[in-house]
Write a protein that holds these residues in place. Structure first.
Motif, PDB file in Angstrom:
ATOM      1  N   GLN A 102       0.835  -1.190   0.000  1.00 35.75           N
ATOM      2  CA  GLN A 102       0.000   0.000   0.000  1.00 35.75           C
ATOM      3  C   GLN A 102       0.878   1.253   0.000  1.00 35.75           C
ATOM      4  O   GLN A 102       2.014   1.250   0.480  1.00 35.75           O
ATOM      5  CB  GLN A 102      -0.908   0.006   1.231  1.00 35.75           C
ATOM      6  CG  GLN A 102      -1.782  -1.228   1.379  1.00 35.75           C
ATOM      7  CD  GLN A 102      -2.788  -1.333   0.241  1.00 35.75           C
ATOM      8  OE1 GLN A 102      -3.680  -0.511   0.118  1.00 35.75           O
ATOM      9  NE2 GLN A 102      -2.632  -2.348  -0.590  1.00 35.75           N
ATOM     10  N   ARG A 103       0.321   2.336  -0.530  1.00 37.87           N
ATOM     11  CA  ARG A 103       1.039   3.598  -0.564  1.00 37.87           C
ATOM     12  C   ARG A 103       0.153   4.688   0.022  1.00 37.87           C
ATOM     13  O   ARG A 103      -1.067   4.706  -0.195  1.00 37.87           O
ATOM     14  CB  ARG A 103       1.451   3.978  -1.991  1.00 37.87           C
ATOM     15  CG  ARG A 103       2.259   2.928  -2.721  1.00 37.87           C
ATOM     16  CD  ARG A 103       2.854   3.455  -4.010  1.00 37.87           C
ATOM     17  NE  ARG A 103       3.980   4.360  -3.753  1.00 37.87           N
ATOM     18  CZ  ARG A 103       5.250   3.935  -3.611  1.00 37.87           C
ATOM     19  NH1 ARG A 103       5.524   2.641  -3.666  1.00 37.87           N
ATOM     20  NH2 ARG A 103       6.224   4.809  -3.414  1.00 37.87           N
ATOM     21  N   ALA A 104       0.784   5.580   0.774  1.00 36.34           N
ATOM     22  CA  ALA A 104       0.096   6.746   1.334  1.00 36.34           C
ATOM     23  C   ALA A 104       0.705   8.000   0.735  1.00 36.34           C
ATOM     24  O   ALA A 104       1.929   8.092   0.568  1.00 36.34           O
ATOM     25  CB  ALA A 104       0.232   6.765   2.854  1.00 36.34           C
ATOM     26  N   LEU A 105      -0.137   8.965   0.416  1.00 32.87           N
ATOM     27  CA  LEU A 105       0.303  10.240  -0.140  1.00 32.87           C
ATOM     28  C   LEU A 105       0.035  11.326   0.899  1.00 32.87           C
ATOM     29  O   LEU A 105      -1.111  11.506   1.324  1.00 32.87           O
ATOM     30  CB  LEU A 105      -0.459  10.532  -1.435  1.00 32.87           C
ATOM     31  CG  LEU A 105      -0.160  11.864  -2.134  1.00 32.87           C
ATOM     32  CD1 LEU A 105       1.305  11.960  -2.543  1.00 32.87           C
ATOM     33  CD2 LEU A 105      -1.076  12.029  -3.356  1.00 32.87           C
ATOM     34  N   VAL A 106       1.078  12.024   1.316  1.00 31.05           N
ATOM     35  CA  VAL A 106       0.984  12.971   2.427  1.00 31.05           C
ATOM     36  C   VAL A 106       1.528  14.332   2.000  1.00 31.05           C
ATOM     37  O   VAL A 106       2.544  14.422   1.295  1.00 31.05           O
ATOM     38  CB  VAL A 106       1.771  12.457   3.651  1.00 31.05           C
ATOM     39  CG1 VAL A 106       1.595  13.401   4.844  1.00 31.05           C
ATOM     40  CG2 VAL A 106       1.327  11.048   4.029  1.00 31.05           C
ATOM     41  N   GLU A 107       0.871  15.389   2.446  1.00 33.48           N
ATOM     42  CA  GLU A 107       1.288  16.744   2.122  1.00 33.48           C
ATOM     43  C   GLU A 107       2.687  17.056   2.681  1.00 33.48           C
ATOM     44  O   GLU A 107       3.118  16.477   3.682  1.00 33.48           O
ATOM     45  CB  GLU A 107       0.278  17.758   2.688  1.00 33.48           C
ATOM     46  CG  GLU A 107       0.207  17.750   4.214  1.00 33.48           C
ATOM     47  CD  GLU A 107      -0.945  18.559   4.766  1.00 33.48           C
ATOM     48  OE1 GLU A 107      -1.732  19.109   3.987  1.00 33.48           O
ATOM     49  OE2 GLU A 107      -1.063  18.639   6.009  1.00 33.48           O
ATOM     50  N   LYS A 108       3.385  18.001   2.008  1.00 37.36           N
ATOM     51  CA  LYS A 108       4.687  18.473   2.448  1.00 37.36           C
ATOM     52  C   LYS A 108       4.756  19.986   2.302  1.00 37.36           C
ATOM     53  O   LYS A 108       4.445  20.493   1.222  1.00 37.36           O
ATOM     54  CB  LYS A 108       5.797  17.806   1.622  1.00 37.36           C
ATOM     55  CG  LYS A 108       7.199  18.185   2.070  1.00 37.36           C
ATOM     56  CD  LYS A 108       8.260  17.454   1.266  1.00 37.36           C
ATOM     57  CE  LYS A 108       9.649  17.792   1.786  1.00 37.36           C
ATOM     58  NZ  LYS A 108      10.704  17.044   1.059  1.00 37.36           N
ATOM     59  N   PRO A 109       5.163  20.731   3.343  1.00 41.84           N
ATOM     60  CA  PRO A 109       5.501  20.266   4.682  1.00 41.84           C
ATOM     61  C   PRO A 109       4.271  19.770   5.426  1.00 41.84           C
ATOM     62  O   PRO A 109       3.140  20.127   5.089  1.00 41.84           O
ATOM     63  CB  PRO A 109       6.100  21.507   5.343  1.00 41.84           C
ATOM     64  CG  PRO A 109       5.429  22.657   4.663  1.00 41.84           C
ATOM     65  CD  PRO A 109       5.256  22.212   3.236  1.00 41.84           C
ATOM     66  N   GLY A 110       4.540  18.961   6.454  1.00 43.06           N
ATOM     67  CA  GLY A 110       3.407  18.395   7.171  1.00 43.06           C
ATOM     68  C   GLY A 110       3.757  17.985   8.581  1.00 43.06           C
ATOM     69  O   GLY A 110       4.915  18.050   9.015  1.00 43.06           O
ATOM     70  N   TYR A 111       2.730  17.541   9.280  1.00 39.46           N
ATOM     71  CA  TYR A 111       2.824  17.101  10.670  1.00 39.46           C
ATOM     72  C   TYR A 111       3.480  15.727  10.713  1.00 39.46           C
ATOM     73  O   TYR A 111       3.052  14.804  10.008  1.00 39.46           O
ATOM     74  CB  TYR A 111       1.406  17.060  11.240  1.00 39.46           C
ATOM     75  CG  TYR A 111       1.273  16.642  12.675  1.00 39.46           C
ATOM     76  CD1 TYR A 111       1.990  17.266  13.692  1.00 39.46           C
ATOM     77  CD2 TYR A 111       0.368  15.635  13.021  1.00 39.46           C
ATOM     78  CE1 TYR A 111       1.825  16.890  15.016  1.00 39.46           C
ATOM     79  CE2 TYR A 111       0.198  15.261  14.338  1.00 39.46           C
ATOM     80  CZ  TYR A 111       0.935  15.880  15.323  1.00 39.46           C
ATOM     81  OH  TYR A 111       0.759  15.503  16.638  1.00 39.46           O
TER      82      TYR A 111
END
Length: 375
Positions: A102-111
């Motif tokens: 599985q892959r997760a896409l996360v904002e940058k910069p982020g928590y």
């Protein structure tokens, strides 16, 4: 298997001993001087309980305009985000993705926890940039999606910048994620940080929400805007099937104390009064922060309208060295390195305005003093 989360380890215990707390983003207002937390949160003391038959799920569902089966009460927002991530990345063994990573896409910069937690479930983490003053741009999300993406995670308000996205933008991002059979997780703990002029009558706690959008999962809590962190009450809002699966996942971790549930219900029973009080505090602290930034030639960045925190660059200063020197003077600042920008700090005003004014004055004195952190 579970990655180290440096920011939470670094922060642990510091707000309790800081003389000037410019690191905590929960809007508590009143400075607590007692050695131990009050048995009853001061904001709820003397207030009545809801009628018999009410439940916390019903109250939250009413706030978000969803059915109660679309709500899962959790032990705070961190618990909610953990469960949401675990559930979204738990592939159906009968699906085509069962044998794929599985892959997760996360904002940058982020928590930091949002980009670390997926690894606990053996998921690869991809990133998309929030540029142009940290705007959320749906096209950037769309370009970063792949056929293996199962989860897209964003914060609203954006943590650490305070940038607020509207529901229409959230809907576009949710549609992009849904087109790839991915879930959109929106951490909305900061969404209620809006001024009276920004309040959405159809929003949750007055702020914009992604609740009700296809394949969207929303998390929130009583901690940040209402300042009731001692209760550890949070929630997940999603479609009933997702919530049912998240409930099964939740059996593997500690749950919510009944006492916390009871006070959480009291908070929602008086939520309109509590929100009005917090918005007055929000307005004062947001104005203080904006005035501080505008008055300093050595501070670069912006304060989003209605935000009490901002991600700022201190020109001519090594940010990490400044944070350490500030701590020596009793001033708590959140280092930008925990939010993926070594040159910045996250400055948060969450306590009483008089205390925040004193804290900003102390920070100004520190910045004005000649020191070895000047580059």
């Amino acid at each position: 298997m579970f990655p180290h989360i440096e920011y939470l380890e670094w922060l642990r215990g510091r707000p309790d001993v800081a003389m000037y707390d410019l690191g905590s983003s929960d809007l508590r207002g009143v400075t607590e001087t007692q050695e131990r937390p009050a048995t009853v949160p001061p904001a709820l003391e003397g207030r009545s309980d809801p009628p018999v038959g009410a439940t916390l799920e019903l109250q939250i569902a009413s706030e978000y305009g969803v059915d109660p089966e679309c709500v899962l009460v959790t032990a705070g927002a961190s618990h909610a985000n953990f469960l949401a991530t675990a559930t979204a990345l738990d592939a159906d063994p009968t699906s085509e993705r069962a044998d794929e990573r599985q892959r997760a896409l996360v904002e940058k910069p982020g928590y930091e926890p949002h980009r670390r937690t997926p690894a606990a479930f053996d998921a690869a983490v991809d990133r998309f940039l929030r540029e142009d003053d940290y705007q959320l741009v749906p096209e950037r999300v769309e370009k970063a999606l792949t056929s293996d993406t199962s989860l897209v995670t964003i914060t609203n308000r954006h943590n650490p910048s305070g940038r607020l996205a509207d529901r229409e933008t959230l809907a576009d991002v949710a549609a992009n994620a849904s087109a790839y059979d991915a879930r959109l997780l929106v951490d909305e703990v900061y969404a209620p940080f809006v001024t009276e002029e920004q309040v959405r009558p159809d929003g949750a706690l007055g702020g914009p929400t992604a609740a009700g959008l296809d394949d969207a999962v929303v998390t929130g809590s009583l901690t940040k805007f209402l300042g009731l962190g001692d209760l550890r009450i949070g929630w997940l809002v999603a479609d009933a099937d997702f919530i049912e699966r998240a409930r099964e996942v939740a059996h593997h971790v500690p749950g919510v104390a009944d006492v916390s549930r009871a006070y959480g219900m009291r908070a929602f029973h008086h939520v309109e009064d509590l929100l009005a009080e917090q918005r007055a505090l929000l307005a004062e602290n947001s104005a203080l922060l904006a005035e501080f930034v505008a008055a300093r030639d050595d501070v670069e960045g912006f304060v989003a309208d209605g935000s009490t925190f901002a991600f700022l660059e201190l020109t001519g200063v090594d940010a990490d060295e400044l944070v350490e020197r500030a701590w020596e003077d009793g001033i708590l600042l959140a280092p930008g390195r925990f939010f993926e920008d070594d040159a910045r700090v996250r400055l948060s005003l969450g306590r009483a305005p008089t205390d925040m004014d004193a804290a900003l004055r102390a920070l100004a004195s520190l910045l004005d003093a000649p020191d070895s952190s000047k580059s």
